[in-house]
Design a protein around this motif. Structure first.
Motif, PDB file in Angstrom:
ATOM      1  N   LYS A  88      79.938  50.857  -6.410  1.00  0.00           N
ATOM      2  CA  LYS A  88      78.537  50.814  -6.828  1.00  0.00           C
ATOM      3  C   LYS A  88      78.074  52.182  -7.301  1.00  0.00           C
ATOM      4  N   VAL A  89      78.377  53.229  -6.569  1.00  0.00           N
ATOM      5  CA  VAL A  89      77.963  54.581  -6.908  1.00  0.00           C
ATOM      6  C   VAL A  89      79.226  55.382  -7.187  1.00  0.00           C
ATOM      7  N   GLU A 136      72.105  59.134   0.388  1.00  0.00           N
ATOM      8  CA  GLU A 136      71.944  58.058  -0.587  1.00  0.00           C
ATOM      9  C   GLU A 136      72.409  58.576  -1.947  1.00  0.00           C
ATOM     10  N   GLU A 181      81.064  50.361  -1.689  1.00  0.00           N
ATOM     11  CA  GLU A 181      80.065  51.390  -1.930  1.00  0.00           C
ATOM     12  C   GLU A 181      80.513  52.339  -3.027  1.00  0.00           C
ATOM     13  N   GLU A 194      72.392  60.819  -7.966  1.00  0.00           N
ATOM     14  CA  GLU A 194      73.254  60.705  -9.137  1.00  0.00           C
ATOM     15  C   GLU A 194      72.808  61.620 -10.275  1.00  0.00           C
ATOM     16  N   GLU A 219      72.863  57.029  -4.679  1.00  0.00           N
ATOM     17  CA  GLU A 219      72.152  56.541  -5.861  1.00  0.00           C
ATOM     18  C   GLU A 219      71.049  57.500  -6.281  1.00  0.00           C
ATOM     19  N   LYS A 220      70.358  58.087  -5.305  1.00  0.00           N
ATOM     20  CA  LYS A 220      69.251  58.983  -5.611  1.00  0.00           C
ATOM     21  C   LYS A 220      69.727  60.385  -5.991  1.00  0.00           C
TER      22      LYS A 220
END
Length: 1436
Positions: free
Chosen positions: A328-329, A351, A325, A356, A353-354
């Motif tokens: 990925k981020v 989350e 994880e 970032e 990713e959101k």
């Protein structure tokens, strides 16, 4: 009441119940409602009101479901999942694509793999006595399996029950799990025991996943059968585990990296999805861990070490998942400026990713590379440097690519322009418009690679703007209008066109039609009306994008843009800036062509709206108050609207008539002209501009002879304006915009008077034609409503004002301001006196006396002014011919949008600059020519004009410099410069016969005239005719003919000046006439100049129609002018090789005629005279004006001369034709000309020189009679440095001509070294040389030139010892052996003993007395085999 079916009843009972129900006609328990069809009737209509339809569908009515679906506002965009994956090429056949993607049923069946059901038990369905399937209740499902949150269908719940049962059946027991997991340490560490060695933690390699997995996750073996397939899959899985156990962690990571690098990213994602997500791994691991803990607790204490090992393994797996994880981020809680808390709603699962976008931007990377970086622009359209580190509060950073760089790329702006958010669409269009405006100004030329406008147009920017125009949001519409104006319109171009409006012939302008070379090549075969009709039909059938690719304005008109602009003006009624942008766009469209003007006039309510809303006769006077903010331009008079009407009127006579009568522009003209600009309720500058444009519109109308009735009504207004013009001198002390606007208005008034005077000049002539009422005239032209006596009274006012203005010529600043008005005054006087001399009511003597007074009081003192001397000196620095870069296209110009390249303004020292002397000097020369044309006795008074040093330097530089290429940015400038040159030449023509000392300027002026003939642009056919008639063939401009030029040519030939060898003229097959010297030919040509002139004028008769149109414009015949738009400027009127035009015309007649019999009938009777006069003129130019023909390549000249032999069968045998052709051949065989001869380069007007040469060979075979002159033309292209295909055609396909090419070596004008050096290296040609020599097809007595060439090349080849390929070496030795065995001793001796070329020798070459030792040794070596077998010793 009918009973319902009961269990146990048969099918017969059911049928019996049905018949009873139908017989009773009872109403059914369920009523079927048919939904109303909106396309066939109202919603309230029932089934009883119309017959039932058999195809109607049953609709089940639900209580809580609405009949009408809710509207989605805004509608979500429809995205095709297939379209993005399909790539279609432009040349791909749609039928082939359909066949390729159309899967037939056989193709589908051929790919079906049946499931193996051999081990599946087959059971018969269990019979039941119930008539219907057993029903069940929802509660039963809930009791079987626990349903998660959310509503699930019954089917989904049943499937969940099945999956749970299958999973329970296949789940391994706890003992099995422990057994597998306890075996893992032994596998990884076979030397240690299970109880002592802990399990290693698996990190990035995920080896632990394989070790805890009893069954393979990817391979199932279903396609191999149920039992055998599972066994095979299990064996593969076991082998994989053993392989992994034998590898170290580093090796596993290395192999994993290799696989990830080789596999596709989509395949990797698929494989990961088969193994389940990270959350699924965690949950499954946790469940297994709980089960194992419960099981292990019941085990003996000795096995507790396994539990500790499992906990370590669990921590390793969790760490591995967490590491995935993090990779990925690449952010954590510390990177976020705001730390998320679990107490916040929906933040229990963060989350990253959101989130970032919340972290800080990465540092700006400095890319040290030679490759260019993507251009990014600010919101103002400025280019942002790649290394600029701008703060984020400017709003230039976003979350696209290269987030650390500020600004927006063109791709991102395009994407933003199609956003559903109105503000984003508006912002993107505004930024794109600013980028286009700055690109057209050339601000990106030095920073960006390539053209921004080219890139935008290729990406579909034009149609993006067109689609945005149809947007319903006003802001988007306004932004698209502004961007379209920036793309099409250059305000500087319009300003310079207004500046030149009052110049000589300044009202006429070239249309803004782009020149498309590809389309012109397709339409070369068509001409006349067929060409225009075919072009129009092609444009109608082409898609809008294809049309806009070559012509943006035409493409926009094809999209009906004028209708949309009318709608915006009439209905939307935008803010003033948008209105002005639309009027500018319409003005640019009107400048495109007469067809575009017609489409604008035909657009419903467009002109009515503009006239009604922006040219009203009355409006609110508050708009003139200072500080008044104009929120709407509707209902207020606008100068830009008046200019649009003026440009529209320039499109044609009919358009002007419609504007004046149908759209009531006459009343508007009276309204805005009668009232002084200071009294108009408008801002002062706008009022002056409006008045100026009104006068210009009136001048355009008067240029067609229309609206002259207003002259009588507004005569007092014009007199009042003329009386006030001298007051401008006192106000011109300082330079201000108001003064410049006032001067422009005064200039427009004088321009109007010029057109009215020209119109009134022909009133008497038209009145006389009308009164004669000749029956031959099918069309009667009514005289204009203004007579000469009504306009002649204004001349004193203007002449008096001119005298006052000319007194200020010494004041530089004042003169720069007043020069446009003074120029208009001078043009007016020239027009006035030209028209006055033609009036029957004017006494000629009075007119001549006025001219004498004007010369003595005005013109001669003016010519003696020092300021005039400095003007002549400024001609060369301001000339476009001497400075071609001054009119070159702009860096960002695109061929599909015509532009004058004036963006940013022209420098002061340019032809249209503020300090340019061209407008005033052109007007002055026009006046002087008008005076000398009427009063011949005053010609000598102006002899000083041609003696100015600045004028002579300018003329000398201009004709020697190659002209700039004809483009929209150069044509309009060059046209004004050619006017000045023409008037200088016209004045020189009048002085040539009256001034004795003129001969010193004759040669210079003749060179300028010859250069001008090949440069004059369409619309100036009258000038071409004047130069051909009075200048080009005038003996006075060729003083060499009377000053010993022919004798000097003979003397030069005798002394062989400038040549290394004697250039002998070839003889003729017709021996009955003697050779003529070049001097005699020049003398005869000089005497035939009048005949030569008539010959050329007759061959330019195809320009008659355009000549009449041009004459009407230059002579002031306004009643004949159809349009002020000139023809398209695709190139000069006459081609550069026009001196050969009669000969080319005759050749085209021959080649375009199908039958030979028709050729003789189509050729003129005086064919010999026409060809002779043509050759005489070319000989004169080549001898005395050779530099004027330097623009024509020598190869093109020879190609034109070859037409002499291709035109008639025996034309070249005529004595005069033969003499002049031979004389020209000797000129073109000069060493300098031969050095410049290039037959491989493309020649103007010739598709292929090879095809022309083949035609010449065929003609030589048929009709040459062995003529030496014809033979020289055949031999010239065979030089070694030209294409080998020309020589192959002679020695391969046309060997029969070798018997007739009897050109003597003494008469051949080309040195043979050009044929023999360097040695030939083409093996096929060498074999042909040798074959023609051996077979006797080539002999010295038949063709001495090629015989020498062939012998030299064969000799060089057979004795060459250079390293070559094996094939060439074998051919070389074989040819030498065959030469040694030749029976012909003479040929054998020539081939073996050839030494070198010798022009004095009868053979043309020298021979060795005996072979050199090296060659002799080589010959003996080659022929040694034949000597050993059956030949005696070699004796030479």
């Amino acid at each position: 009441m009918l009973s319902r079916p009961k269990p146990g009843e048969s099918e017969a009972d059911l049928l019996h119940f049905q018949s009873q129900f139908l017989a009773a006609r009872a109403s059914p328990a369920v009523k079927i409602m048919k939904k109303a069809d909106k396309r066939r009737g109202e919603e309230g209509s029932t089934d009883t009101e119309r017959p039932p339809l058999q195809d109607s569908k049953d609709v089940v009515m639900l209580d809580d479901f609405p009949d009408i679906l809710p509207a989605l506002t805004p509608a979500p965009p429809k995205k095709s999942k297939i379209k993005s994956a399909c790539v279609h090429f432009e040349d791909e056949d749609p039928e082939e694509r359909l066949e390729r993607h159309d899967q037939h049923i056989t193709a589908v069946f051929s790919k079906i793999i049946e499931r193996d059901t051999s081990a599946v038990a087959v059971s018969m369905p269990v019979p039941t006595g119930d008539p219907f399937p057993k029903t069940f209740h929802r509660s039963e499902i809930k009791s079987e399996v626990k349903v998660g949150s959310g509503r699930k269908s019954i089917f989904a719940q049943k499937m969940a029950v099945r999956r749970a049962a299958e999973k329970a059946a296949t789940a391994p027991s706890a003992a099995e799990c422990v057994q597998v997991r306890s075996a893992a340490p032994d596998a990884l560490d076979p030397e240690g025991s299970a109880g002592e060695a802990p399990l290693p933690t698996s990190r990035d390699d995920k080896a632990g996943d394989f070790l805890i997995s009893q069954r393979p996750c990817l391979i199932t073996g279903e396609g191999l059968g149920s039992q055998k397939g599972e066994q095979e899959a299990q064996a593969i899985h076991k082998e994989n585990l053993e392989k992994l156990q034998s590898m170290s962690e580093e090796e596993i990571l290395q192999e994993q990296g290799k696989l990830l690098a080789q596999l596709d990213s989509s395949l990797v994602a698929f494989l990961k999805s088969r193994r389940g997500g990270n959350e699924g791994q965690k949950k499954e691991l946790k469940m297994e861990q709980n089960k194992l803990e419960e099981f292990v607790e019941s085990l003996p204490v000795a096995q507790h070490d396994v539990r500790s090992s499992l906990s370590m393994q669990e921590s390793g797996l969790e760490e591995s998942v967490r590491k995935e994880e993090n990779t990925k981020v690449e952010i954590t809680d510390d990177d976020l400026p705001v730390k998320p808390k679990k107490e916040w709603i929906h933040m229990d699962n963060v989350e990253f990713e959101k989130l970032e976008w919340m972290k800080d931007l990465p540092s700006l990377r400095q890319k040290k590379t030679k490759k260019g970086m993507q251009a990014r622009f600010s919101l103002k359209g400025e280019l942002i440097p790649a290394d600029a580190d701008l703060p984020t509060h400017l709003g230039l950073h976003h979350h696209g690519e290269e987030a650390e760089r500020a600004g927006y790329s063109l791709q991102e702006l395009f994407h933003l322009s199609r956003s559903q958010v109105t503000q984003q669409r508006t912002l993107a269009l505004q930024v794109l418009g600013r980028i286009v405006q700055k690109a057209r100004a050339g601000e990106f030329a030095s920073s960006l690679k390539g053209s921004v406008l080219h890139l935008l147009l290729d990406a579909g920017f034009l149609f993006l703007l067109r689609f945005s125009l149809d947007d319903a949001v006003d802001n988007v519409m306004a932004a698209s209008v502004g961007a379209l104006r920036a793309l099409l319109v250059s305000l500087d171009d319009e300003r310079y066109l207004d500046w030149t409006f009052s110049w000589y012939q300044g009202m006429a302008a070239f249309p803004f039609v782009p020149y498309n070379e590809e389309e012109e090549e397709e339409e070369e075969e068509l001409n006349g009306t067929e060409k225009s009709q075919d072009k129009k039909s092609k444009d109608e059938n082409k898609p809008d994008s294809d049309v806009a690719r070559y012509d943006v304005v035409k493409g926009l008109l094809k999209t009906q843009i004028q209708h949309r602009l009318r709608y915006i003006l009439e209905v939307v009624r935008p803010v003033p800036t948008v209105v002005l942008d639309i009027l500018h766009i319409l003005t640019h469209i009107a400048r495109h062509s007469s067809e575009a003007c017609s489409q604008l006039l035909d657009c419903p309510r467009l002109i009515e709206t503009i006239v009604r809303e922006f040219l009203p006769t009355r409006w609110d006077p508050q708009v003139a108050e200072p500080g008044c903010l104009l929120t709407s331009l509707h209902g207020v008079a606008c100068a830009t609207a008046m200019k649009f009407i003026r440009v529209l009127a320039s499109g044609g006579r009919n358009a002007t008539a419609r504007l004046l009568n149908t759209f009531e522009m006459k009343s508007r003209l009276s309204r805005f002209i009668a009232e002084d600009p200071l009294d108009l309720p408008l801002p002062r500058e706008e009022a002056i501009r409006l008045s100026t444009e009104a006068f210009r519109l009136w001048a355009v109308a008067a240029g067609y002879g229309q609206a002259c009735d207003l002259y009588r009504d507004l005569y007092p207004v014009l007199v009042r304006i003329l009386q006030s013009l001298p007051e401008l001198i006192s106000t011109c002390c300082g330079k201000s915009p108001m003064i410049e606007l006032s001067v422009q208005r005064a200039t427009a008034v004088v321009t109007l008077l010029i057109q009215v005077t020209q119109t009134a000049a022909y009133t008497a002539e038209l009145q006389a034609k009308l009164s004669s009422n000749s029956s031959e005239d099918t069309e009667q032209i009514l005289p204009p409503p203004v007579a000469w006596n009504q306009v002649s009274g204004l001349q004193p006012f203007l002449e008096t004002s001119l005298k006052k203005f000319l007194q200020e010529i010494s004041q530089a600043e004042t003169w720069l301001t007043l020069q446009p008005l003074a120029t208009a005054y001078v043009i007016y006087l020239g027009v006035y006196y030209s028209a006055c001399s033609q009036q029957p009511s004017v006494n000629p003597i009075d007119c001549l006396e006025e001219l004498e007074r004007l010369t003595s009081e005005v013109l001669q003192p003016l010519l003696s002014q020092p300021a005039i001397h400095s003007m002549w000196d400024l001609l060369r620095p301001c000339s476009a011919l001497c400075n071609p870069l001054s009119c070159s296209p702009a860096p960002e110009s695109v061929f599909s949008i015509a532009s004058l390249s004036c963006t940013g303004g022209k420098p002061p020292l340019s032809l249209v600059g503020s300090k340019s002397p061209f407008p005033f000097l052109t007007a002055l020369l026009f006046l002087i020519n008008s005076v000398t044309h009427i009063h011949k006795g005053l010609t000598s008074k102006y002899s000083s004009v041609l003696g100015f040093r600045g004028l002579k330097d300018y003329l000398h530089q201009s004709w020697q410099t190659g002209p700039p290429s004809v483009t929209p940015s150069s044509a309009w400038i060059l046209r004004h410069e050619y006017h000045l040159q023409y008037f200088v030449l016209a004045l020189a023509q009048r002085m040539a016969g009256t001034c004795p000392d003129y001969a010193q300027h004759a040669s210079l002026h003749h060179c300028v005239a010859m250069a001008l003939l090949s440069r004059l642009l369409p619309g100036s056919e009258h000038l071409v005719y004047g130069v051909l008639l009075d200048l080009a063939f005038n003996p006075e401009f060729l003083p060499e003919g009377k000053a010993g030029g022919p004798e000097a040519a003979d003397f030069s030939d005798i002394l062989h000046l400038g040549t290394s060898a004697k250039l002998a003229q070839p003889g003729s097959a017709a021996a009955f006439f003697s050779k003529a010297t070049r001097g005699a030919l020049l003398r005869e040509s000089y005497q035939n100049l009048p005949l030569i002139r008539s010959c050329y004028l007759s061959h330019f008769v195809h320009l008659q129609h355009t000549l009449m149109r041009s004459q009407a414009s230059y002579r002031g015949q306004n009643y004949l002018i159809q349009s002020l738009l000139l023809p398209e400027a695709k190139g000069p009127i006459l081609p550069s090789d026009w001196p050969f035009f009669p000969l080319i015309s005759l050749y085209n007649k021959v080649t375009n005629t199908e039958t030979p019999g028709a050729v003789l009938n189509s050729l003129p009777l005086d064919l010999v005279n026409i060809v002779t006069w043509n050759l005489q003129w070319v000989l004169l130019l080549e001898t005395w004006r050779a530099k004027t023909l330097q623009s024509i390549p020598t190869a093109a000249k020879l190609a034109r001369l070859m037409c002499v032999f291709l035109t008639g069968s025996d034309l070249f045998l005529e004595a005069p034709v033969h003499h002049y052709t031979a004389a020209l051949l000797s000129v073109y065989c000069h060493p300098k000309e031969l050095d410049s001869l290039d037959l491989d380069a493309p020649l103007p007007g010739l598709v292929s020189f090879y095809d022309l040469y083949i035609s010449l060979l065929e003609q030589f075979e048929g009709v040459s009679f062995g003529d030496p002159l014809f033979g020289v033309f055949v031999l010239l292209p065979l030089q070694k440095r030209f294409s080998v295909h020309l020589r192959l055609s002679v020695f391969g396909e046309h060997t029969s001509i070798l018997q007739a090419l009897g050109v003597p070596l003494q008469q051949f004008p080309v040195p043979l070294e050009r044929y023999t050096s360097p040695p030939e290296d083409n093996l096929n040609l060498l074999r042909l040389y040798f074959r023609t020599l051996v077979t006797g097809a080539l002999r010295h007595t038949w063709c001495p030139v090629l015989y020498v060439v062939a012998v030299a090349h064969v000799n060089s080849f057979i004795f060459s010892q250079d390293s070559v390929t094996q094939e060439t070496d074998a051919a070389r030795k074989s040819m030498l052996r065959k030469t040694w065995l030749l029976v012909d001793e003479t040929l054998k001796k020539h081939l073996l003993f050839y030494r070198m070329l010798n022009a004095e020798s009868p053979l043309g070459f020298d021979l060795y007395e005996q072979l050199p030792p090296m060659r002799l040794k080589y010959l003996q070596m080659v022929t040694q085999k034949e000597n050993k077998e059956n030949a005696p010793a070699l004796v030479l």
